[in-house]
Write an enzyme that holds these catalytic residues in place. Structure first.
Site, short mmCIF file in Angstrom:
data_model
loop_
_atom_site.label_atom_id
_atom_site.label_comp_id
_atom_site.label_asym_id
_atom_site.label_seq_id
_atom_site.Cartn_x
_atom_site.Cartn_y
_atom_site.Cartn_z
N CYS A 168 -5.58 0.94 -4.57
CA CYS A 168 -4.32 1.25 -3.70
C CYS A 168 -5.04 1.22 -2.00
O CYS A 168 -4.52 0.85 -0.99
CB CYS A 168 -3.43 2.02 -3.93
N CYS A 187 -5.95 6.19 -6.43
CA CYS A 187 -5.84 4.85 -7.03
C CYS A 187 -6.55 4.05 -5.59
O CYS A 187 -6.20 3.61 -4.71
CB CYS A 187 -4.31 4.30 -6.79
#
Lengths: 316, 110
Positions: free
Chosen positions: B36, B33
């Site tokens: 993230c 991700c």
């Protein structure tokens, strides 16, 4: 106290990192700024099949990391997760480019390449902002796993929409693609793969009109464009891939933009501002691919080198 | 992981988040991700700035599906804000700017 560089590149996507590779190899002290991790749109693309040199598919995140490693190997510095809180890109009289990062660090260079690219375009329909992260996503690699065994929808019909729909089939029970036209705009090879896929179905000539639900998304309202009728589709999640919007905030007012907000440059990526170049998806051009972005970045870095040589001949 | 950001699992949610005396931020993150990964150093920096005034937690979504589902979190990263045992304010998700995060915490601790 500001830190000085020869070249500052804004945006660590393929264009910016290609520029950094060429800049650093020319022994320019090169800094690349990015608000996240390097890779631009490539890092969230699950696989890349059309970038020359990789006969097998490569994960976008791996290609992105490789671009960054290559730039760093030649001495470019990549500043990750920084926010530009103030910028002065200079003018005819004062060509220095200054950037303030996170209100605490100032960096300066005589030349800059802006490669901030484009970000996923929202649909702009009712409820979209409300359900972002609560059922609506723009990143399949980030959020696909949340939808294991679920019935989801993908909006769009270009390469991204179709590629990412195929990726999402590994998690979802069903993927319904909602597309405004009667055929895909995606490349024929992946369009055919999607049409053959047992988990994928397509609602042709439909467009989203709104998103509804209590705490998380439950219903996507669509219009059947042929029948001029509106339906509510129950859904567990919606992934939106309807193209990109240019990120031109840094250069707005300084350089000419076309009607869609992309920057018009010279063939050498130059702008009317001395020492300021624009490369990659942010440029007004016909085709936006990884290959065209790295070409832009290359050209911009070579043009910036020539500019620095001509303007500062005493530089080593 | 650091002085100011702690990783918890869902079994600690009630004790650390809902029963906290200070306002709490909870970041749902995932592997693979990039946003993230991009948020991590910003979250860390803002956590340092607000040390003693708000508590910062991270929770790995893949290992804590039930809580994610219960809270209706369907994307990473998603930052939730809590005060006095209740979720307050809007959630932050996707590409989150450091300034945006700081403003949200300022409003939370005000």
């Amino acid at each position: 106290m500001s830190e000085r560089f020869d070249l500052i590149v804004v945006g660590a996507g393929p264009a910016g990192l290609a520029a950094a590779i060429y800049g650093a190899r020319a022994r320019l002290k090169t800094l690349v700024l990015d608000e996240g991790v390097p890779g631009g749109q490539v890092k969230t693309t699950h696989k890349v099949s059309n970038y020359p040199g990789f006969p097998e598919d490569i994960k976008g995140s791996e290609l992105a990391a490789a671009f960054a490693r290559q730039a760093e190997r030649f001495g470019a510095t990549i500043a990750r997760s920084v926010e530009i809180t103030a910028a002065d890109l200079g003018g005819l009289a004062a060509p220095e480019k200054r950037f303030v990062l996170d209100d605490e660090r100032e960096v300066v260079a005589p030349a800059a390449i802006i490669a901030t690219g484009a970000r996923p375009r929202p649909l702009g329909v009712e409820g979209e902002a409300r359900f972002r992260g609560a059922g609506i996503s723009y990143c399949a690699t980030c959020d696909g796993a949340y939808f294991e065994g679920k019935d989801i929808h993908v909006v769009g019909g270009g390469n991204s929409a179709v590629e990412e729909s195929l990726f999402l089939t590994q998690f979802a029970r069903s993927v319904t693609i909602v597309h405004q036209f009667a055929e895909f705009q995606a490349e024929a090879s992946i369009a055919e793969e999607a049409l053959r896929h047992p988990k994928i179905r397509v609602l042709w000539r439909h467009e989203p009109r709104g998103f509804h639900g209590e705490t998380s998304l439950a219903v996507m309202r669509v219009e059947d464009l042929a029948a001029h009728a509106v339906h509510d589709l129950p859904t567990d999640g919606v992934f939106v891939f309807v193209g990109m919007a240019p990120q031109a905030d840094l250069v707005k007012g300084l350089v000419p933009l076309n009607a869609w907000g992309y920057v018009e440059t010279g063939e050498d990526m130059s702008t009317p501002v001395p020492g300021l170049y624009v490369a990659g998806d942010l440029r007004a051009k016909r085709f936006r691919q990884i290959t065209t972005a790295v070409a832009d970045g290359t050209i911009a870095a070579l043009a910036a080198q020539k500019y620095l040589r001509d303007r500062y001949p005493s530089r080593p | 992981m650091s002085d100011h950001v702690h990783v918890i699992d869902q079994d600690r949610f009630e004790a650390e988040v809902l029963r906290s005396h200070e306002p709490v931020l909870l970041d749902f993150f995932s592997t693979e991700c990039p946003p993230c990964e991009a948020l991590a150093p910003k979250y860390e920096a803002v956590a340092g700035q607000f040390a003693g005034r708000a508590r910062f937690f991270k929770i790995f979504r893949q290992g804590n599906r039930e809580l994610a589902a219960k809270l209706g979190v369907t994307g990473s990263p998603t930052v939730l804000l809590f005060k006095d045992g209740r979720e307050v304010g809007g959630r932050l998700s996707g590409d989150i700017k450091r300034s945006e995060l700081r403003q949200a915490v300022e409003a939370l601790v005000a």
